[in-house]
Design an enzyme around this catalytic site. Structure first.
Site, PDB file in Angstrom:
ATOM      1  N   LYS A  34       4.915   9.504  16.005  1.00  0.00           N
ATOM      2  CA  LYS A  34       4.016   8.633  15.242  1.00  0.00           C
ATOM      3  C   LYS A  34       3.621   7.408  16.059  1.00  0.00           C
ATOM      4  O   LYS A  34       2.489   6.915  15.955  1.00  0.00           O
ATOM      5  CB  LYS A  34       4.692   8.211  13.931  1.00  0.00           C
ATOM      6  CG  LYS A  34       3.886   7.225  13.061  1.00  0.00           C
ATOM      7  CD  LYS A  34       2.880   7.916  12.165  1.00  0.00           C
ATOM      8  CE  LYS A  34       1.927   6.951  11.453  1.00  0.00           C
ATOM      9  NZ  LYS A  34       2.495   6.235  10.318  1.00  0.00           N
ATOM     10  N   ALA A  59       0.829  -1.197   0.000  1.00  0.00           N
ATOM     11  CA  ALA A  59       0.000   0.000   0.000  1.00  0.00           C
ATOM     12  C   ALA A  59       0.871   1.257   0.000  1.00  0.00           C
ATOM     13  O   ALA A  59       0.713   2.139  -0.851  1.00  0.00           O
ATOM     14  CB  ALA A  59      -0.925  -0.011   1.220  1.00  0.00           C
ATOM     15  N   GLU A  95       4.025  -6.461  12.596  1.00  0.00           N
ATOM     16  CA  GLU A  95       5.257  -5.674  12.826  1.00  0.00           C
ATOM     17  C   GLU A  95       5.467  -5.401  14.315  1.00  0.00           C
ATOM     18  O   GLU A  95       5.579  -4.249  14.736  1.00  0.00           O
ATOM     19  CB  GLU A  95       5.152  -4.339  12.087  1.00  0.00           C
ATOM     20  CG  GLU A  95       5.223  -4.447  10.576  1.00  0.00           C
ATOM     21  CD  GLU A  95       5.228  -3.074   9.910  1.00  0.00           C
ATOM     22  OE1 GLU A  95       4.218  -2.366  10.022  1.00  0.00           O
ATOM     23  OE2 GLU A  95       6.249  -2.716   9.310  1.00  0.00           O
TER      24      GLU A  95
END
Lengths: 305, 305
Positions: free
Chosen positions: B187, B13, B269
């Site tokens: 983030k 993506a 992940e």
């Protein structure tokens, strides 16, 4: 004893199995079910069990407790997700000397019935079993099966002993316990991680124990439940953890009822299994229970799906 | 700048979208993909985007980096679940002055490339975007899209600025950041709760924020990430939490990549998103991060399914 009228309120896996055993042994048992009455009436109750399969072709089953008449022993085996509705369901069954046996997981159920009908009527039962319902009137009993039964409001243990004897005569291993609260917390040491994380993560027991990280999650959560129990005065020991892990490894890939409820988007028994224990621990000054707290948040978040 | 040869390693993506934007703007872009090469060759790359749909009918796509030749800019957009394999994939692309841009989530990726190819080559990019791949060569870009780009091993910011300019000229909002570590931790404040709990519980962003308990879970987890960041010297502030919650409520029902990976039983992940941050915080003396620790256990347990 067999002239005793028994009402089983909630013919799910647990109510269907234990009530079915009593009916099979010749007791007068009536079942209340919220769903599946047509299947019960058409083909009875089917049980596959490690203790021996059986079929009850004709079952007294109702979808309205008012039609059942009063009972001497009322076994409440509904899930504890709609406690308020129980009282209305049970009221028509209660006569002068009725006993109410809460055959449910978690904490807080006996209190509801004690408040409504008097503590002296109330007993509690804890099922140590692996049991699933595979269709409305089909139950699969996979492992274990012990019932522990104790008085809630009475120091006497005689009534509990007589119920224990009745179950033993119906092929159900059972024992009377002097301290129901102790047994309920002891069971929570297993329920909270395996029902709780099993539902939150959608993992069966072998899945939760299949990695070092998963086993750590389970063990740390058990340690918190034991700390919570200790805080409220229940002397559970950390040595229970090894025993529970080892026993659970023997169960194979067991899907707890809460995991199945999650998969089927049914209400989860969050309050009885986690909310109430956390609340009692907090009232006793124990608020450092991060895995239990996190799990409560996780399960509550899932209820909104 | 358009004579620069760009290699995108990982046409998922993120790699497909950002690399596709560069190709659409006229850059010489080659893609490496682990799967779906037949679809790319048959019908190119299809992007539905809030910034404008586009199709690249002919895409330079390879399933072997050795066939791609050296590149001036290597954009690594593989998931960080098989870090060891990256080095072998990237080695054939590296020439004397190649830059390596890690366009990945979490921590620890730049370090791998710096150790193998020299820190001076390495930059990092963080994508603030909602983007999913719906088929091998179909990408849906749902919301946001900002790239933050910073140097990893160099105090200079000029190269980062030139890459930012290139993306801006390709319809991608981008900005250069002086402190890449700061931006990566910033983030993580979003990624850890929404990717992490979203995958653990199989809930999209609106599901996680749809109950008070779920929002508490997210907020408390964010507060821990901020504490972890502070412990390693990154001055994030708790005021970020309100901003993140409010921004996420605007996203609707967003399924994070980690939730989709869980649903499709792909590797998660975990290390980059949770393991490495917890390890860095522990090295700095911060070990009281119970929600992050519990989440790491939950996700690790899921990897065994």
């Amino acid at each position: 004893m067999k002239d005793r009228r028994i009402a089983v309120v909630g013919a799910g896996a647990v109510g269907g199995y234990y009530g079915g055993r009593l009916a099979q042994a010749g007791h007068h048992v009536s079942f209340y079910t919220r769903s599946g009455i047509a299947e019960f009436r058409a083909s009875g109750l089917h049980v596959s069990s490690i203790a021996g399969d059986f079929v009850l072709p004709h079952v007294r089953v109702f979808d309205d407790t008012a039609a059942m008449g009063p009972a001497d022993l009322i076994i409440v085996s509904l899930k504890s997700t709609a406690i308020e509705a129980y009282l209305d369901l049970v009221t028509p069954l209660v006569a002068k000397d009725s006993m109410i046996l809460c055959l449910q997981n978690g904490l807080g159920n006996e209190e509801i019935f004690a408040a409504a009908f008097g503590a002296q009527r109330v007993l509690g039962a804890i099922a140590f079993t692996c049991i699933n319902r595979t269709a409305a009137n089909h139950i699969v009993h996979l492992a274990h099966g012990l019932l522990r039964i104790g008085e809630f409001g009475s120091p006497e243990i005689e009534r509990a002993r007589s119920i224990v004897a009745m179950f033993r005569n119906a092929k159900v291993p059972a024992e009377a316990v002097a301290d129901l609260r102790h047994s309920r917390w002891e069971k929570l040491v297993w329920n909270i991680p395996f029902n709780g994380w099993g539902a939150a993560l959608d993992l069966h027991t072998a899945g939760l124990l299949g990695t070092r990280a998963g086993e750590t999650l389970v063990r740390e959560t058990m340690a918190e439940v034991i700390r919570a129990a200790n805080a409220v005065g229940i002397p559970l020991k950390r040595s229970q953890i090894d025993m529970e892990i080892s026993r659970t490894k023997g169960m194979g890939q067991y899907h707890t009822s809460m995991q199945l409820d999650r998969q089927n988007r049914r209400a989860l028994e969050i309050q009885a299994i986690l909310g109430k224990p956390l609340q009692l621990a907090a009232s006793a000054g124990e608020t450092n229970l991060p895995r239990m707290t996190t799990l409560l948040e996780c399960l509550s978040a899932l209820m909104n799906r």
